[in-house]
Design a protein around this motif. Structure first.
Motif, PDB file in Angstrom:
ATOM      1  N   GLY A 116      16.529   4.202   3.093  1.00  0.00           N
ATOM      2  CA  GLY A 116      17.859   4.777   3.048  1.00  0.00           C
ATOM      3  C   GLY A 116      18.501   4.800   1.687  1.00  0.00           C
ATOM      4  N   GLU A 117      17.799   4.352   0.665  1.00  0.00           N
ATOM      5  CA  GLU A 117      18.359   4.313  -0.679  1.00  0.00           C
ATOM      6  C   GLU A 117      17.717   5.393  -1.554  1.00  0.00           C
ATOM      7  OE1 GLU A 117      21.245   1.808  -0.056  1.00  0.00           O
ATOM      8  OE2 GLU A 117      20.763   2.280  -2.155  1.00  0.00           O
ATOM      9  N   PRO A 118      18.361   5.746  -2.686  1.00  0.00           N
ATOM     10  CA  PRO A 118      17.771   6.779  -3.546  1.00  0.00           C
ATOM     11  C   PRO A 118      16.418   6.368  -4.108  1.00  0.00           C
ATOM     12  CG  PRO A 118      20.061   6.377  -4.127  1.00  0.00           C
ATOM     13  CD  PRO A 118      19.677   5.308  -3.157  1.00  0.00           C
ATOM     14  N   GLN A 119      15.617   7.360  -4.391  1.00  0.00           N
ATOM     15  CA  GLN A 119      14.309   7.119  -4.979  1.00  0.00           C
ATOM     16  C   GLN A 119      14.442   6.941  -6.497  1.00  0.00           C
ATOM     17  OE1 GLN A 119      11.493  10.146  -3.685  1.00  0.00           O
ATOM     18  NE2 GLN A 119      12.418  10.157  -1.659  1.00  0.00           N
ATOM     19  N   HIS A 120      13.647   5.990  -7.003  1.00  0.00           N
ATOM     20  CA  HIS A 120      13.560   5.750  -8.441  1.00  0.00           C
ATOM     21  C   HIS A 120      12.237   6.316  -8.928  1.00  0.00           C
ATOM     22  CE1 HIS A 120      16.874   2.665  -8.639  1.00  0.00           C
ATOM     23  NE2 HIS A 120      16.669   2.768  -7.338  1.00  0.00           N
ATOM     24  N   PHE A 121      12.282   7.140  -9.963  1.00  0.00           N
ATOM     25  CA  PHE A 121      11.104   7.844 -10.436  1.00  0.00           C
ATOM     26  C   PHE A 121      10.540   7.227 -11.711  1.00  0.00           C
ATOM     27  CE2 PHE A 121      10.706  11.679  -7.872  1.00  0.00           C
ATOM     28  CZ  PHE A 121      11.901  11.664  -7.175  1.00  0.00           C
ATOM     29  N   GLY A 122       9.220   7.297 -11.836  1.00  0.00           N
ATOM     30  CA  GLY A 122       8.569   7.020 -13.100  1.00  0.00           C
ATOM     31  C   GLY A 122       8.609   8.253 -13.996  1.00  0.00           C
ATOM     32  N   PHE A 142      22.356  13.906  -3.518  1.00  0.00           N
ATOM     33  CA  PHE A 142      22.019  13.312  -4.809  1.00  0.00           C
ATOM     34  C   PHE A 142      22.032  14.385  -5.895  1.00  0.00           C
ATOM     35  CE2 PHE A 142      20.420   9.500  -2.780  1.00  0.00           C
ATOM     36  CZ  PHE A 142      19.944   9.958  -1.582  1.00  0.00           C
ATOM     37  N   TYR A 163      20.008  14.551  -9.595  1.00  0.00           N
ATOM     38  CA  TYR A 163      19.062  13.955 -10.534  1.00  0.00           C
ATOM     39  C   TYR A 163      19.035  14.809 -11.802  1.00  0.00           C
ATOM     40  CZ  TYR A 163      16.854  10.848  -7.067  1.00  0.00           C
ATOM     41  OH  TYR A 163      16.599   9.865  -6.139  1.00  0.00           O
ATOM     42  N   LEU A 205      12.551  11.872 -13.322  1.00  0.00           N
ATOM     43  CA  LEU A 205      13.888  12.187 -12.841  1.00  0.00           C
ATOM     44  C   LEU A 205      14.746  10.928 -12.801  1.00  0.00           C
ATOM     45  CD1 LEU A 205      11.864  14.128 -10.666  1.00  0.00           C
ATOM     46  CD2 LEU A 205      14.101  15.196 -10.804  1.00  0.00           C
ATOM     47  N   PHE A 215      26.847   9.081   0.092  1.00  0.00           N
ATOM     48  CA  PHE A 215      26.399   8.711   1.430  1.00  0.00           C
ATOM     49  C   PHE A 215      27.534   8.873   2.423  1.00  0.00           C
ATOM     50  CE2 PHE A 215      22.518   7.997  -0.176  1.00  0.00           C
ATOM     51  CZ  PHE A 215      21.945   6.728  -0.217  1.00  0.00           C
TER      52      PHE A 215
END
Lengths: 111, 116
Positions: free
Chosen positions: A97-103, B34, B36, B44, B51
């Motif tokens: 349920g949380e935002p994705q963190h990207f590499g 969101f 990004y 990103l 939310f």
């Protein structure tokens, strides 16, 4: 939070080669993702792992094989790729349920 | 079906000018939204998220966005743009997929150029 680390940053391979992309995170995230991104386009979801189990495969060709050895690592094994597979491959992680963190991605070129 | 539309493919602004990037979504329930940003050769970075609660959301790097349910919009704003803001900006919404899996639905992106 720390970061998602992807290696290598760049990879050039022939169509008959076998190589692997690696992704690592130490944020305790239990969801990990592989994306493919072409220039000036949004990322395309390839695979999702949830608690080290494959939960989504977006009909990706079998020449791409994901692996999640543990909760911090995600690999993408590559074999017999085609020139159209040249792209930026992004890994991401998240809590539910949380935002994705990207590499920062691996820039892959297929000769 | 869920979708995200970013009407502007490319925008050019002068440094110091204000900025608004548009995002419209289509989603049946209350969306998770969101923004990004992606600088050249990079991954990103999350600018901000919505939310629930306050419809005006503050993010990093001086960005904010306002959720307007009546217009199905989540526009990104910045009062004064810096040259380092030149990048690709993506709006996204979380959607429920098969097997109760959640995945991001992305807009096509807006490329921002900043003139000195």
């Amino acid at each position: 939070d720390t970061e998602v680390t992807q290696t290598p940053k760049h990879l050039v391979m022939g169509m008959t080669n076998k190589k692997s992309l690696k992704c690592e995170q130490h944020m305790g995230h239990r969801a990990m993702y592989w994306y493919k991104q072409k220039a000036k386009k949004p990322p395309e979801l390839m695979f999702v792992y949830s608690y080290e189990k494959l939960s989504i495969n977006e009909s990706v060709p079998s020449r791409f094989s994901p692996e999640c050895p543990n909760s911090s690592l995600l690999n993408l094994h590559l074999h017999a790729l085609q020139p159209e597979d040249s792209a930026l491959y992004l890994c991401a992680s998240s809590r539910p349920g949380e935002p994705q963190h990207f590499g920062d991605g691996t820039r892959l070129s297929i000769l | 079906a869920q979708s995200v539309t970013q009407p502007d493919i490319h925008i050019t602004v002068s440094e110091g000018a204000s900025l608004e990037l548009r995002c419209n979504y289509s989603y049946g329930a209350t969306p998770y939204l969101f923004w990004y940003v992606q600088s050249p050769g990079q991954g990103l970075q999350l600018l901000l998220k919505y939310f629930s609660g306050d419809t005006l959301v503050q993010g990093i790097k001086g960005f904010e966005a306002e959720f307007k349910r009546s217009q199905s919009s989540f526009n990104l704003r910045k009062p004064s743009v810096h040259w380092s803001d030149a990048a690709e900006y993506f709006c996204a919404v979380v959607a429920l997929g098969a097997g109760n899996n959640r995945k991001l639905i992305w807009g096509l992106g807006t490329s921002l150029a900043v003139n000195p």
